[in-house]
Each structure stands twice: as structure tokens, then as C-alpha cells.
Design a protein around this motif. Structure first.
Motif, short mmCIF file in Angstrom:
data_model
loop_
_atom_site.label_atom_id
_atom_site.label_comp_id
_atom_site.label_asym_id
_atom_site.label_seq_id
_atom_site.Cartn_x
_atom_site.Cartn_y
_atom_site.Cartn_z
N ARG A 1 0.86 -1.19 0.00
CA ARG A 1 0.00 0.00 0.00
C ARG A 1 0.89 1.24 0.00
NH1 ARG A 1 -3.24 -1.93 5.20
NH2 ARG A 1 -1.03 -2.04 5.79
N LYS A 2 0.87 1.97 -1.10
CA LYS A 2 1.79 3.10 -1.29
C LYS A 2 1.71 4.15 -0.19
CE LYS A 2 1.58 2.66 -6.29
NZ LYS A 2 1.10 3.28 -7.52
N ASP A 3 0.53 4.34 0.39
CA ASP A 3 0.35 5.36 1.42
C ASP A 3 0.55 4.82 2.83
OD1 ASP A 3 -1.90 3.74 1.34
OD2 ASP A 3 -3.32 5.37 1.61
N SER A 4 0.98 3.57 2.97
CA SER A 4 1.16 2.94 4.26
C SER A 4 2.52 3.30 4.86
CB SER A 4 1.05 1.42 4.11
OG SER A 4 1.42 0.78 5.32
N LEU A 5 2.56 3.46 6.17
CA LEU A 5 3.82 3.70 6.87
C LEU A 5 4.73 2.48 6.83
CD1 LEU A 5 2.49 5.61 10.03
CD2 LEU A 5 3.62 6.58 8.02
N THR A 6 4.15 1.31 6.53
CA THR A 6 4.95 0.08 6.49
C THR A 6 5.10 -0.45 5.05
OG1 THR A 6 2.96 -1.22 7.02
CG2 THR A 6 4.40 -0.61 8.86
N PHE A 7 4.98 0.45 4.06
CA PHE A 7 5.16 0.04 2.67
C PHE A 7 6.50 -0.67 2.50
CE2 PHE A 7 6.96 0.75 -1.55
CZ PHE A 7 5.95 0.25 -2.35
N GLY A 8 6.47 -1.84 1.85
CA GLY A 8 7.69 -2.60 1.60
C GLY A 8 8.13 -3.48 2.76
N GLU A 9 7.47 -3.37 3.90
CA GLU A 9 7.80 -4.22 5.04
C GLU A 9 7.00 -5.52 4.96
OE1 GLU A 9 7.64 -2.25 8.83
OE2 GLU A 9 8.55 -0.43 8.00
N HIS A 10 7.47 -6.53 5.68
CA HIS A 10 6.80 -7.83 5.62
C HIS A 10 6.70 -8.48 6.99
CE1 HIS A 10 10.99 -9.17 5.68
NE2 HIS A 10 10.54 -10.32 6.14
N ILE A 11 5.84 -9.48 7.07
CA ILE A 11 5.82 -10.40 8.19
C ILE A 11 6.08 -11.79 7.62
CG2 ILE A 11 4.30 -9.05 9.67
CD1 ILE A 11 2.09 -11.17 8.93
N ALA A 12 6.69 -12.63 8.42
CA ALA A 12 6.93 -14.02 8.05
C ALA A 12 6.54 -14.88 9.25
CB ALA A 12 8.39 -14.24 7.69
N VAL A 13 5.63 -15.80 9.05
CA VAL A 13 5.09 -16.61 10.13
C VAL A 13 5.06 -18.07 9.69
CG1 VAL A 13 3.05 -17.02 11.60
CG2 VAL A 13 3.61 -14.70 10.85
N GLU A 14 5.50 -18.96 10.56
CA GLU A 14 5.39 -20.38 10.25
C GLU A 14 3.95 -20.82 10.50
OE1 GLU A 14 6.89 -24.57 11.95
OE2 GLU A 14 8.52 -23.26 11.24
N LEU A 15 3.36 -21.41 9.50
CA LEU A 15 2.03 -22.00 9.60
C LEU A 15 2.20 -23.50 9.45
CD1 LEU A 15 -0.02 -19.66 7.20
CD2 LEU A 15 0.39 -19.39 9.66
#
Length: 181
Positions: free
Chosen positions: A88-102
Motif C-alpha cells: 500500500r503506497k500510502d502505508s507507513l509500512t510500505f515494503g515491510e513484511h511479516i513471516a510466520v510459520e504455519l
């Protein structure tokens, strides 16, 4: 169900309440009422399932424009590292990710809102992956980012030599060159 916020707005880890006894277990994997109370209104219209061998990376995919999709993802069998990237271009976390083991053992799910790229790598010998989408697949709106984009700094856990990609996923662009709308 327990709904846990992540560092990416709108993205949640969901842990079902599991009732186990000598026969096995029972769990509710989705409740519209609980979902709306904790996340908001989402109308899921399509279910998808994939089977992957160890090391298969299916990433990083999304749809653009009116065809964007929110997803509720989980593993039926095996283990995966699941990744969501904020686009989301207007997001403060643009380009960030989460990684979770499922996994079939932890039974966690992730809700990924519209505006995110999504992918996973199979960590077990095989993995059955299931997800609900709030919009139908549209080939003309599909887009993606190469899983190994150095700017994203995603640790896919496995070594490069253990990774298997489709030809299509291997040809995906870097985030800086990706189609975002």
C-alpha cells in the motif's frame, strides 16, 4: 479464536481454539461473526488449495486494481513459512513484511488484507496450503515480485539451492519495477 495484530496494519495472525481428546481434535476455522468483531466485514467468494513439495516457493503474488484480494490462509498438512508484504503506497509500512510459520500442528492462520503481496515456502516434505479470497481471480490483474528481492530482506529459511520456483515466479520483477496499480 484469538486474533493477534501484527506490525502491518490490517494483517492478523489467528489462532483457533482447539478441542482435543482421545479421538483427535475439533476446531472452528472461520466464524463470520468473530471475524467481523475482530477484523471487519470481508465477503469471501473463492477458496483455493495447493500442494507443494519441500523447497517450493510460491511468491510473491497479488492482484491489482478492482481485482485486489484479501486472503485468509492456513496449512492443512505440513509446514510453510508464510510471508505478506505491504504494497500500500500510502502505508507507513510500505515494503515491510511479516513471516510466520504455519503448520498442521500450530493451526495458525493469517488474514492478509488487500494491498499486500503474498507467498510461502514449503518447509516440510509436502505441504497442503488452503486460502479463502474475497475477490475472484483475474488473470489480467495478476502481478508479482521476485521472492529474492534484496530490498525486501526476506529470510526464506532455506538455502538458495533448496528453492524451487516456477518459470513464471522466477521472472517476476523487483518491487521497484513492479506493477502496483
Amino acid at each position: 479464536m484469538k486474533f493477534e495484530k501484527t506490525g502491518l496494519e490490517g494483517c492478523f495472525i489467528i489462532e483457533p481454539t482447539v478441542f482435543e481428546d482421545n479421538r483427535g481434535y475439533f476446531m472452528e476455522t472461520f466464524s463470520q461473526r468473530e471475524f467481523e468483531a475482530n477484523i471487519g466485514r470481508v465477503n469471501f467468494v473463492q477458496d483455493n488449495q495447493s500442494h507443494s513439495k519441500r523447497g517450493v516457493v510460491r511468491a510473491l503474488h497479488y492482484q491489482v486494481g478492482d481485482a485486489a484480494q484479501a486472503k485468509l490462509v492456513r496449512v492443512l498438512q505440513g509446514r510453510v513459512l508464510d510471508v505478506a508484504v505491504d504494497l500500500r503506497k500510502d502505508s507507513l509500512t510500505f515494503g515491510e513484511h511479516i513471516a510466520v510459520e504455519l503448520s498442521e500442528t500450530n493451526k495458525k492462520q493469517i488474514f492478509i488484507p488487500r494491498g499486500f503481496a503474498h507467498g510461502f515456502v514449503a518447509l516440510s516434505e509436502t505441504a497442503e496450503f488452503f486460502y479463502k479470497c474475497d475477490n475472484f481471480y483475474d488473470k489480467n490483474a495478476e502481478a508479482g515480485i521476485i521472492y529474492s528481492d534484496p530490498d525486501l530482506k526476506i529470510d526464506w529459511v532455506l538455502s538458495e539451492s533448496d528453492i524451487t520456483l516456477s518459470l513464471k515466479d522466477a521472472a517476476l520483477p523487483l518491487l521497484k519495477n513492479a506493477r502496483l496499480s
